[in-house]
Write an enzyme that holds these catalytic residues in place. Structure first.
Site, short mmCIF file in Angstrom:
data_model
loop_
_atom_site.label_atom_id
_atom_site.label_comp_id
_atom_site.label_asym_id
_atom_site.label_seq_id
_atom_site.Cartn_x
_atom_site.Cartn_y
_atom_site.Cartn_z
CB CYS A 80 -62.08 -31.17 -27.30
SG CYS A 80 -61.99 -29.68 -26.28
CB CYS A 84 -60.21 -23.89 -30.05
SG CYS A 84 -60.51 -23.75 -28.26
CB CYS A 87 -57.95 -27.02 -31.72
SG CYS A 87 -57.47 -28.53 -30.84
CB CYS A 124 -45.92 -31.73 -21.70
SG CYS A 124 -44.51 -30.60 -21.60
CB CYS A 156 -45.61 -29.46 -17.88
SG CYS A 156 -46.69 -28.11 -18.41
CB CYS A 216 -46.31 -23.70 -18.93
SG CYS A 216 -45.91 -23.97 -20.68
NE ARG A 286 -42.22 -25.69 -24.33
CZ ARG A 286 -42.47 -25.13 -23.15
NH1 ARG A 286 -41.47 -24.55 -22.47
NH2 ARG A 286 -43.68 -25.10 -22.64
#
Length: 347
Positions: A80, A84, A87, A124, A156, A216, A286
């Site tokens: 990626c 962030c 992460c 997901c 999702c 979501c 959730r």
């Protein structure tokens, strides 16, 4: 000589009555204010059960005792370009994790089979990326109709930042919902990421909403945010009309910059879940990543505020064994819902 114990009043004016008044307020259709939501996060530990009782009244009103299960498939790991700081898959991370491009059809389909076997209602499909490239978009467009035909799962997709056109393509291929977390409050965002902005994430959610997809979006607790940051995020999610709100608790991973503050105790995590329920009363809440680590033996209490959990592993960390989740839900007297009859509020 006998000793007389002074017990707290239960007439709604002393201990615990404040939280029931919050439940009365939101059930009457009057949203909690930012000040009230912040008060929930500073609830005295001695009133925690009273707070959860109030949150459960609201949860039960909208969702009964239903629990929905989700299964995550890390369809593309690492690689990626974003920075962030929470992460393990970011370009700044030194964590030792698997790194691979988007999985092939057989592996994505097998993940759907596992989701069905574990009584998950939603499958997901998640990739690590700033946003999906054309190959990744086509892979999702190809596999989703096959999964829905074979297993009947709610789908999702979590693919990063999306354009209006990409959101519309996801809707057209049968994706039901898109996950794109705000992660934290707007004021705190530039402290955890510099390669994109809070506004970029909001724009993606708006594109998802305009395409007619369910939204979501949630966040991560324990990234150095203030109570006001958490409350601001919850209110933003409410105002955007987000359908489903995953509440993650930061999992410390070797090689990842952020560490969890000391105040993120099991009690604080439960107060956070109660805050999200009271601020977003009719939305699916959730309990997501980190519940096993941070709630520990108090995990079952979280379902008095939340109404869904992930079953199995997360993206790059392990989750609780599915059998333990099934036993927890059964012991609470709750029921797993897998069909389209599940209570999902539309906004």
């Amino acid at each position: 000589m006998s000793e007389t114990l002074d017990c707290p009043s239960t007439n709604g004016t002393i201990e615990g009555g404040r939280w029931q008044s919050f439940a009365d307020q939101v059930l009457a259709g009057n949203p909690l204010t930012a000040e009230q939501a912040a008060e929930v996060l500073t609830c005295p530990d001695s009133e925690l059960l009273s707070l959860l009782d109030a949150a459960y009244r609201v949860r039960r009103h909208y969702f009964g005792n239903q629990v929905q299960l989700y299964l995550l498939m890390n369809a593309k790991s690492g690689l990626c370009p974003e920075d962030c700081s929470y992460c393990s898959q970011s370009k700044e991370s030194e964590a030792e994790i698997p790194k691979y491009n988007i999985l092939n059809r057989e592996k994505l389909l097998d993940g759907a089979r596992v989701a069905k076997e574990r009584d998950a209602r939603t499958y997901c499909i998640v990739i690590s990326a700033r946003g999906p490239n054309e190959r990744e978009m086509k892979a999702v467009e190809t596999i989703v109709p096959e999964i829905k035909e074979k297993y009947g799962l709610h789908i999702c997709a979590c693919l990063g930042l999306l354009t209006d056109e990409q959101a519309q393509r996801l809707k057209a291929c049968g994706v039901d919902r898109v996950n794109h977390n705000l992660n934290t409050g707007e004021e705190h965002y530039d402290k955890i990421c510099t390669t994109h902005t809070f506004a970029d994430r909001v724009d993606t959610l708006k594109a998802v909403r305009e395409a007619g997809l369910e939204m979501c979006s949630g966040g991560i607790v324990g990234m150095g945010e203030s109570n006001e940051d958490l409350v601001g995020m919850a209110i933003e999610l409410r105002e955007l009309g987000v359908h489903s709100i995953p509440v993650n608790f930061l999992i410390p991973i070797e090689g990842v910059e952020l560490e969890v503050p000391e105040h993120v105790t099991p009690q604080y995590c439960l107060k956070t879940l109660a805050m999200f329920r009271l601020v977003c009363p009719d939305r699916e809440i959730r309990i997501a990543g980190g519940r096993e680590l941070h709630l520990r033996s108090l995990q079952p209490l979280g379902l008095y505020a939340a109404n869904s959990i992930f079953v199995g592993d997360y993206l790059t960390t392990k989750g609780q064994a599915p059998d333990a989740d099934y036993a927890m839900i059964k012991d609470l007297g709750f029921e797993i819902v897998t069909s389209s009859e599940a209570s999902i509020c539309s906004h």
